[in-house]
Scaffold this motif. Structure first.
Motif, PDB file in Angstrom:
ATOM      1  N   GLN A  85       0.830  -1.198   0.000  1.00  0.00           N
ATOM      2  CA  GLN A  85       0.000   0.000   0.000  1.00  0.00           C
ATOM      3  C   GLN A  85       0.875   1.263   0.000  1.00  0.00           C
ATOM      4  O   GLN A  85       1.843   1.352   0.747  1.00  0.00           O
ATOM      5  N   LYS A  86       0.531   2.204  -0.844  1.00  0.00           N
ATOM      6  CA  LYS A  86       1.261   3.460  -0.876  1.00  0.00           C
ATOM      7  C   LYS A  86       0.686   4.409   0.165  1.00  0.00           C
ATOM      8  O   LYS A  86      -0.525   4.626   0.228  1.00  0.00           O
ATOM      9  N   ILE A  87       1.569   4.942   0.999  1.00  0.00           N
ATOM     10  CA  ILE A  87       1.160   5.897   2.026  1.00  0.00           C
ATOM     11  C   ILE A  87       1.971   7.163   1.831  1.00  0.00           C
ATOM     12  O   ILE A  87       3.203   7.139   1.900  1.00  0.00           O
ATOM     13  N   ARG A  88       1.302   8.229   1.593  1.00  0.00           N
ATOM     14  CA  ARG A  88       1.951   9.503   1.263  1.00  0.00           C
ATOM     15  C   ARG A  88       2.956   9.906   2.345  1.00  0.00           C
ATOM     16  O   ARG A  88       2.643   9.925   3.534  1.00  0.00           O
ATOM     17  N   GLY A  89       4.181  10.180   1.901  1.00  0.00           N
ATOM     18  CA  GLY A  89       5.199  10.665   2.820  1.00  0.00           C
ATOM     19  C   GLY A  89       5.909   9.594   3.620  1.00  0.00           C
ATOM     20  O   GLY A  89       6.777   9.911   4.436  1.00  0.00           O
ATOM     21  N   GLU A  90       5.562   8.329   3.397  1.00  0.00           N
ATOM     22  CA  GLU A  90       6.187   7.238   4.154  1.00  0.00           C
ATOM     23  C   GLU A  90       7.101   6.414   3.256  1.00  0.00           C
ATOM     24  O   GLU A  90       6.736   6.062   2.132  1.00  0.00           O
TER      25      GLU A  90
END
Length: 382
Positions: A85-90
């Motif tokens: 899963q893509k998590i913004r800023g991580e």
């Protein structure tokens, strides 16, 4: 008499989920002795190997009257079924492929136990049969046994390379007192190719199938102390293992096999978020990562590697957490690595940060942390 049993074992192995099986003599591996002695003398061993060289090359020193060795291989996947899963800023780290899914030691030991049960049931001579299964924590050298049993050849990267699955295979073997007809060994097929040697970022491969294990990035990610500075940028965002010499091998091109449910990787686990690893509890680590082969050294090396990975990923949002580790973490390795990472992530020092680091320097007692503090403070004041 045992020819028919061998044929039955080969047929049954497919039913048990064993992708390749071969039979080798239990003669000594005497030809390897000089090389093993030289490797140890040169300091090229990792320390994870079985310590007694004679027990690694003479099966009769670890087994009463060995007659054969059964070698098995299980292919493992090289690509995720879906991306994490893509998590913004991580930023995410990564476990090398050999640590995807359930620990391969458990999988191989389960397959070999079932195979041994079958042999006991089917053998024409049930009295006095003995077996000794092992995966890479055992005495024998897995790749040497597998090569002798005809499963594949040993590449210049020291890994077994099979025709069907490349080097993406887990290996196990069973010593037995049953005199099976041995299969034909396979000689090296590398030819003039040197891609694995040329593209190894630490030049750990010696060119003849041996390596300086101390320089291997896979080894470096499994140590528990401070990682030498030379290797920190080279691990990139890998927090366990290294796949480079496999990724560049022509025999591995296009190889990706999802034969075994237990090996199915969980994308968010094998590509974990890095910052949460810095504060994960022992209980959480065991629950989330305990089933992986990459957890065997505990959480400290993984946390240390996560700190390095955050620096390599240029994740400046991690600096507040790193400063907290420097101030509060009881483990010198974590404090020292966090100091280095702050130095890597800070392009220009502000007085508040310098004051913090100088204050920590005045209170620090661990030599490895003091050294990192001294170097970072000097760097930021230049």
């Amino acid at each position: 008499m045992f020819t028919q049993l061998k044929e039955k074992i080969i047929a049954e192995s497919k039913k048990l989920g064993i992708d390749k099986i071969g039979f080798a003599s239990a003669d000594s591996f005497e030809a390897l002795k000089d090389s093993l002695v030289e490797q140890k003398k040169s300091g090229h061993t990792s320390g994870f190997e079985h310590p007694v060289i004679d027990e690694r090359i003479y099966p009769d020193k670890i087994f009463d009257q060995p007659r054969s060795i059964i070698a098995i291989a299980l292919a493992y996947p090289t690509r995720l079924p879906q991306p994490p899963q893509k998590i913004r800023g991580e930023k995410r780290g990564r476990f090398a492929r050999a640590s995807w899914g359930i620990d391969y030691h458990d999988i191989l030991n389960e397959r070999m136990a079932r195979l041994i049960d079958f042999i006991k049931r089917e053998s024409p001579e049930t009295d006095g049969l003995t077996f000794k299964p092992m995966v890479d924590t055992g005495e024998l050298i897995d790749v040497a046994v597998a090569q002798r049993a005809g499963l594949g050849f040993i590449g210049k990267n020291g890994l077994l390379i099979t025709e069907e699955f490349g080097s993406y295979v887990y290996l196990g073997e069973i010593i037995t007192n049953i005199p099976f007809e041995p299969d034909t060994p396979i000689t090296s097929q590398c030819g003039s190719c040197t891609k694995c040697i040329d593209l190894c970022p630490t030049s750990c491969l010696l060119g003849d199938g041996r390596m300086n294990a101390q320089r291997c990035l896979s080894y470096q990610t499994q140590t528990k102390g401070m990682m030498p500075k030379e290797f920190r940028p080279k691990i990139r965002t890998i927090i366990y293992g290294c796949d480079i010499c496999q990724e560049v091998c022509p025999y591995n091109k296009g190889k990706n096999f999802h034969f075994h449910r237990e090996m199915t990787p969980e994308p968010d686990v094998v590509f974990p978020l890095l910052k949460p690893l810095l504060t994960i509890s022992n209980k959480e680590f065991k629950q989330t990562y305990g089933h992986l082969a990459g957890s065997w050294r505990g959480k400290k090396p993984i946390q240390r590697n996560a700190i390095i990975a955050l620096a390599n990923a240029r994740d400046t949002t991690a600096v507040p957490q790193l400063l907290k580790l420097i101030e509060d973490d009881p483990r010198p390795v974590i404090r020292g690595t966090a100091v280095w990472a702050v130095g890597e992530l800070t392009r220009s020092a502000n007085q508040h940060l310098l004051d913090f680091l100088i204050d920590r320097q005045s209170k620090e007692t661990a030599e490895e942390v003091l050294q990192e503090l001294t170097e970072v403070i000097a760097k930021l004041t230049e």
